[in-house]
Design a protein around this motif. Structure first.
Motif, PDB file in Angstrom:
ATOM      1  N   TYR A 138       0.833  -1.211   0.000  1.00  0.00           N
ATOM      2  CA  TYR A 138       0.000   0.000   0.000  1.00  0.00           C
ATOM      3  C   TYR A 138       0.859   1.249   0.000  1.00  0.00           C
ATOM      4  N   LEU A 139       1.930   1.208   0.781  1.00  0.00           N
ATOM      5  CA  LEU A 139       2.796   2.386   0.887  1.00  0.00           C
ATOM      6  C   LEU A 139       3.310   2.800  -0.492  1.00  0.00           C
ATOM      7  N   LYS A 140       3.595   1.819  -1.339  1.00  0.00           N
ATOM      8  CA  LYS A 140       4.079   2.096  -2.686  1.00  0.00           C
ATOM      9  C   LYS A 140       3.002   2.797  -3.534  1.00  0.00           C
ATOM     10  N   ARG A 141       1.729   2.503  -3.199  1.00  0.00           N
ATOM     11  CA  ARG A 141       0.625   3.075  -3.982  1.00  0.00           C
ATOM     12  C   ARG A 141       0.179   4.438  -3.460  1.00  0.00           C
ATOM     13  N   PHE A 142       0.532   4.763  -2.207  1.00  0.00           N
ATOM     14  CA  PHE A 142       0.139   6.068  -1.667  1.00  0.00           C
ATOM     15  C   PHE A 142       0.933   7.177  -2.366  1.00  0.00           C
ATOM     16  N   PRO A 143       0.261   8.250  -2.795  1.00  0.00           N
ATOM     17  CA  PRO A 143       0.974   9.339  -3.469  1.00  0.00           C
ATOM     18  C   PRO A 143       1.612  10.293  -2.465  1.00  0.00           C
ATOM     19  N   ILE A 144       2.517   9.756  -1.632  1.00  0.00           N
ATOM     20  CA  ILE A 144       3.119  10.579  -0.573  1.00  0.00           C
ATOM     21  C   ILE A 144       4.512  11.032  -0.994  1.00  0.00           C
ATOM     22  N   ASP A 145       4.989  12.089  -0.335  1.00  0.00           N
ATOM     23  CA  ASP A 145       6.271  12.695  -0.678  1.00  0.00           C
ATOM     24  C   ASP A 145       7.315  12.535   0.420  1.00  0.00           C
ATOM     25  N   ILE A 146       6.880  12.469   1.677  1.00  0.00           N
ATOM     26  CA  ILE A 146       7.810  12.542   2.805  1.00  0.00           C
ATOM     27  C   ILE A 146       7.435  11.519   3.880  1.00  0.00           C
ATOM     28  N   LEU A 147       8.445  10.888   4.470  1.00  0.00           N
ATOM     29  CA  LEU A 147       8.279  10.072   5.675  1.00  0.00           C
ATOM     30  C   LEU A 147       8.891  10.836   6.839  1.00  0.00           C
ATOM     31  N   LYS A 148       8.143  10.955   7.949  1.00  0.00           N
ATOM     32  CA  LYS A 148       8.682  11.590   9.150  1.00  0.00           C
ATOM     33  C   LYS A 148       9.031  10.496  10.152  1.00  0.00           C
ATOM     34  N   ILE A 149      10.306  10.428  10.506  1.00  0.00           N
ATOM     35  CA  ILE A 149      10.744   9.434  11.491  1.00  0.00           C
ATOM     36  C   ILE A 149      10.309   9.906  12.866  1.00  0.00           C
ATOM     37  N   ASP A 150       9.575   9.062  13.565  1.00  0.00           N
ATOM     38  CA  ASP A 150       9.058   9.453  14.873  1.00  0.00           C
ATOM     39  C   ASP A 150      10.190   9.748  15.855  1.00  0.00           C
ATOM     40  N   ARG A 151       9.933  10.737  16.724  1.00  0.00           N
ATOM     41  CA  ARG A 151      10.963  11.174  17.677  1.00  0.00           C
ATOM     42  C   ARG A 151      11.393  10.051  18.622  1.00  0.00           C
ATOM     43  N   SER A 152      10.532   9.066  18.860  1.00  0.00           N
ATOM     44  CA  SER A 152      10.872   7.989  19.795  1.00  0.00           C
ATOM     45  C   SER A 152      12.085   7.187  19.319  1.00  0.00           C
ATOM     46  N   PHE A 153      12.336   7.177  17.988  1.00  0.00           N
ATOM     47  CA  PHE A 153      13.500   6.455  17.467  1.00  0.00           C
ATOM     48  C   PHE A 153      14.758   7.307  17.485  1.00  0.00           C
ATOM     49  N   MET A 154      14.588   8.634  17.578  1.00  0.00           N
ATOM     50  CA  MET A 154      15.734   9.530  17.495  1.00  0.00           C
ATOM     51  C   MET A 154      16.294   9.912  18.862  1.00  0.00           C
ATOM     52  N   CYS A 155      15.470   9.859  19.904  1.00  0.00           N
ATOM     53  CA  CYS A 155      15.893  10.378  21.208  1.00  0.00           C
ATOM     54  C   CYS A 155      17.113   9.636  21.754  1.00  0.00           C
ATOM     55  N   ASP A 156      17.146   8.308  21.574  1.00  0.00           N
ATOM     56  CA  ASP A 156      18.243   7.524  22.132  1.00  0.00           C
ATOM     57  C   ASP A 156      19.054   6.872  21.017  1.00  0.00           C
ATOM     58  N   ILE A 157      19.276   7.621  19.969  1.00  0.00           N
ATOM     59  CA  ILE A 157      19.902   7.056  18.775  1.00  0.00           C
ATOM     60  C   ILE A 157      21.305   6.517  19.049  1.00  0.00           C
ATOM     61  N   ASN A 158      21.993   7.075  20.080  1.00  0.00           N
ATOM     62  CA  ASN A 158      23.343   6.634  20.377  1.00  0.00           C
ATOM     63  C   ASN A 158      23.386   5.435  21.315  1.00  0.00           C
ATOM     64  N   SER A 159      22.274   5.127  21.955  1.00  0.00           N
ATOM     65  CA  SER A 159      22.313   4.063  22.965  1.00  0.00           C
ATOM     66  C   SER A 159      21.372   2.901  22.679  1.00  0.00           C
ATOM     67  N   ALA A 160      20.569   3.005  21.644  1.00  0.00           N
ATOM     68  CA  ALA A 160      19.596   1.940  21.371  1.00  0.00           C
ATOM     69  C   ALA A 160      19.839   1.354  19.983  1.00  0.00           C
ATOM     70  N   PRO A 161      20.514   0.208  19.889  1.00  0.00           N
ATOM     71  CA  PRO A 161      20.812  -0.398  18.581  1.00  0.00           C
ATOM     72  C   PRO A 161      19.548  -0.703  17.775  1.00  0.00           C
ATOM     73  N   ASP A 162      18.471  -1.099  18.477  1.00  0.00           N
ATOM     74  CA  ASP A 162      17.224  -1.403  17.765  1.00  0.00           C
ATOM     75  C   ASP A 162      16.681  -0.167  17.064  1.00  0.00           C
ATOM     76  N   ASP A 163      16.769   0.981  17.761  1.00  0.00           N
ATOM     77  CA  ASP A 163      16.288   2.220  17.154  1.00  0.00           C
ATOM     78  C   ASP A 163      17.118   2.582  15.925  1.00  0.00           C
ATOM     79  N   ILE A 164      18.429   2.392  16.026  1.00  0.00           N
ATOM     80  CA  ILE A 164      19.298   2.684  14.888  1.00  0.00           C
ATOM     81  C   ILE A 164      18.920   1.810  13.703  1.00  0.00           C
ATOM     82  N   ALA A 165      18.627   0.530  13.972  1.00  0.00           N
ATOM     83  CA  ALA A 165      18.251  -0.394  12.901  1.00  0.00           C
ATOM     84  C   ALA A 165      16.943   0.049  12.230  1.00  0.00           C
ATOM     85  N   ILE A 166      16.003   0.504  13.047  1.00  0.00           N
ATOM     86  CA  ILE A 166      14.724   0.968  12.492  1.00  0.00           C
ATOM     87  C   ILE A 166      14.927   2.215  11.643  1.00  0.00           C
ATOM     88  N   VAL A 167      15.747   3.157  12.141  1.00  0.00           N
ATOM     89  CA  VAL A 167      16.022   4.376  11.380  1.00  0.00           C
ATOM     90  C   VAL A 167      16.701   4.027  10.058  1.00  0.00           C
TER      91      VAL A 167
END
Length: 558
Positions: free
Chosen positions: A472-501
């Motif tokens: 579906y995402l491929k079919r949506f006529p969208i321009d931008i993805l916003k990465i949620d702040r929950s993945f960015m707050c601990d970007i240096n200490s959470a390997p799982d968050d880095i993988a998601i980003v």
């Protein structure tokens, strides 16, 4: 007599004595009975009396036949329940007319009784579920609470509301919603009828189930030993909803939120007890739904505060006290501000600022979110047009709620707003959460294409926190993805968050989408993002959300 009545188009069944008359009455349920006072074996008086004692003989017309000068027999006939009498000698031509008149009167009485029963059903029972309604319950509660008051024992009210029932009506249609309510009513009745329920209750108490219309039900417990008994019933109700409801080819899962108030602690009358159970139910919903809450005094204070907040919110929308603040979005490559996100704030007369977390849920529950969203869209487009005319063409991103997006005229509203403020569509970005666009993907693709045709930029907010189908995402006529702040707050200490980003960045690259990283508070968070194309950064590292006059083109740089 038989010949006379038969000629009057009346079917006649004849009995030669009182005993046979009673047997034939049981077999045929006649519309009228004619009895001679004097009969072999059982007298007419005794037959009349026995018919009146029969469950089907209370209202049937009975005519007694007696001597013209036998006043005592006439009095006795009325005493045992006769409707009328005919004196001997009988005038045969008049007999047929008299019987037909009495039959018409009897039919009119039956019609009246039926109408009264129908009116009683309409007045005291819910038309959809056939359960007792609010009016019935309130009458019963007053009676039982008077007994409880007199005998010094407790009672309880359980107020049940179905969680997110509206989505059933919205997605499947009201006919399925009605079917679900009938199934819920039946399941509640079945569970409360089971004998083991009554093992947990005080002697003489039985749960009384009622429907308050829509998706609200109540259970009244007229006698309790302690509040644990109400708790056991609430837990039983919640367990009973664990099995899905079958609606034709669909399986529907729905949960209840339950509020409980106890007599006399939480109310000394039916109205107060009901109101406080309703208040407790609201707090059960606030606590995550599919649970029960006992009423406590502090709930009313909170509910009153919420009601005041709702009233103040209506006034604020009328007076223009709801304003967008703007948070810069910075280009990662050159450090310049290229866009801003409009974030709504409520400034009260005394200067106190109320954040969106406090009033947006109220706006959504009350429907005020539609007007709120419209005002924010208009104010943001007006501000963007002012910046453009001043030589600073900055794109403004406006959040769109689920309620607003589902409005059939939303696309027209966007067009009209752009035209009103003479703002190029390229300077407006609409942000929708992942859950909103996935709620009805096929229909939403059509709506997004309408918006895209206008020329606005479309962004998926809080990406990664919900559920997306990549097809579906491929079919949506969208321009931008916003990465949620929950993945960015601990970007240096959470390997799982880095993988998601990393995964989101790779996805955006493959679909040729821009990326906005929210929640940037430390320069170290940018390191992992530096090589990304079409990347914008947003967060406190650059600026908090500020009033429009504090936004300048050169105020934020890396």
């Amino acid at each position: 007599m038989r010949e006379t009545l038969s000629s009057a188009q009346v079917e006649v069944i004849e009995a030669e004595n009182g005993k046979i008359a009673l047997t034939l009455f049981e077999q045929h349920q006649p519309a009228l009975v004619v009895l001679d006072v004097s009969m072999p074996g059982i007298s007419g008086f005794e037959v009349c009396q026995q018919i009146r004692q029969h469950k089907d003989g209370q209202h049937i017309p009975i005519i007694m036949v007696t001597g013209s000068d036998d006043i005592e027999s006439i009095h006795k006939a009325y005493a045992v329940g006769a409707t009328d009498f005919i004196a001997k000698p009988i005038k045969w031509p008049i007999l047929g007319e008299r019987v037909k008149y009495i039959l018409r009167a009897s039919q009119a009485f039956e019609d009246l009784v039926t109408q009264q029963q129908e009116l009683h059903q309409l007045a005291f029972y819910d038309a959809l579920t056939s359960l007792p309604n609010r009016q019935f319950l309130m009458q019963d509660m007053k009676k039982f609470l008077a007994l409880a008051r007199r005998n010094n024992y407790h009672a309880a009210m359980l107020f049940i509301d179905l969680d997110r029932f509206k989505r059933i009506n919205d997605t499947m249609g009201h006919s399925y919603g009605d079917k679900l309510l009938r199934k819920v009513a039946l399941r509640l009745q079945t569970n409360l009828r089971d004998s083991d329920v009554f093992g947990t209750l005080s002697e003489g108490s039985k749960p009384e189930l009622a429907s308050f219309g829509g998706d609200e039900f109540t259970i009244f417990l007229s006698r309790l030993n302690d509040s644990n008994e109400a708790m056991h019933i609430a837990e039983r109700v919640i367990r009973s909803f664990s099995q899905p409801f079958q609606l034709e080819q669909y399986e529907v899962v729905i949960t209840p939120s339950i509020g409980i108030s106890i007599f006399p602690n939480d109310g000394n009358d039916a109205d107060t007890l009901l109101k406080n159970a309703d208040t407790a139910m609201y707090f059960a919903k606030q606590s995550g739904r599919c649970c029960y809450k006992f009423y406590c005094d502090s709930m009313n204070a909170k509910a009153a505060l919420r009601l005041q907040l709702e009233q103040d919110l209506r006034s604020a929308l009328s007076s223009g006290a709801i304003l967008p603040f703007y948070q810069p979005q910075i280009c990662a490559q050159n450090g310049r501000m290229v866009s801003v996100e409009a974030l709504v704030r409520w400034i009260q007369p005394q200067g106190r600022m109320i954040g969106p977390d406090e009033f947006i849920p109220i706006a959504e529950e009350t429907g005020l979110i539609i007007e709120l969203g419209k005002q924010v869209l208009q104010q943001s487009c007006h501000q963007a047009s002012v910046w453009m005319k001043n030589g600073n063409p900055i794109r403004v991103a406006v959040n769109v709620s689920a309620h607003q997006f589902k409005q059939s005229d939303f696309t027209d509203l966007v067009k009209q707003t752009l035209e009103e403020y003479q703002l190029p569509a390229s300077l407006l970005e609409l942000e929708l959460t992942e859950s909103v666009i996935m709620s009805d993907a096929e229909e939403n693709i059509s709506r997004l294409k309408e918006l895209k045709a206008i020329g606005v930029t479309l962004a998926v907010d809080d990406f990664g926190t919900g559920y997306s189908s990549l097809s579906y995402l491929k079919r949506f006529p969208i321009d931008i993805l916003k990465i949620d702040r929950s993945f960015m707050c601990d970007i240096n200490s959470a390997p799982d968050d880095i993988a998601i980003v990393d995964a989101i960045l790779a996805l955006a690259s493959s679909l040729n989408l821009g990326v906005i990283a929210e929640g940037i508070e430390y320069s170290e968070q940018i390191t992992i993002l530096k090589s990304t194309n079409n990347l914008l950064l947003q967060g406190y590292l650059f600026s908090r959300p500020v009033a429009a006059e504090y936004i300048t083109l050169d105020r934020a740089r890396l």
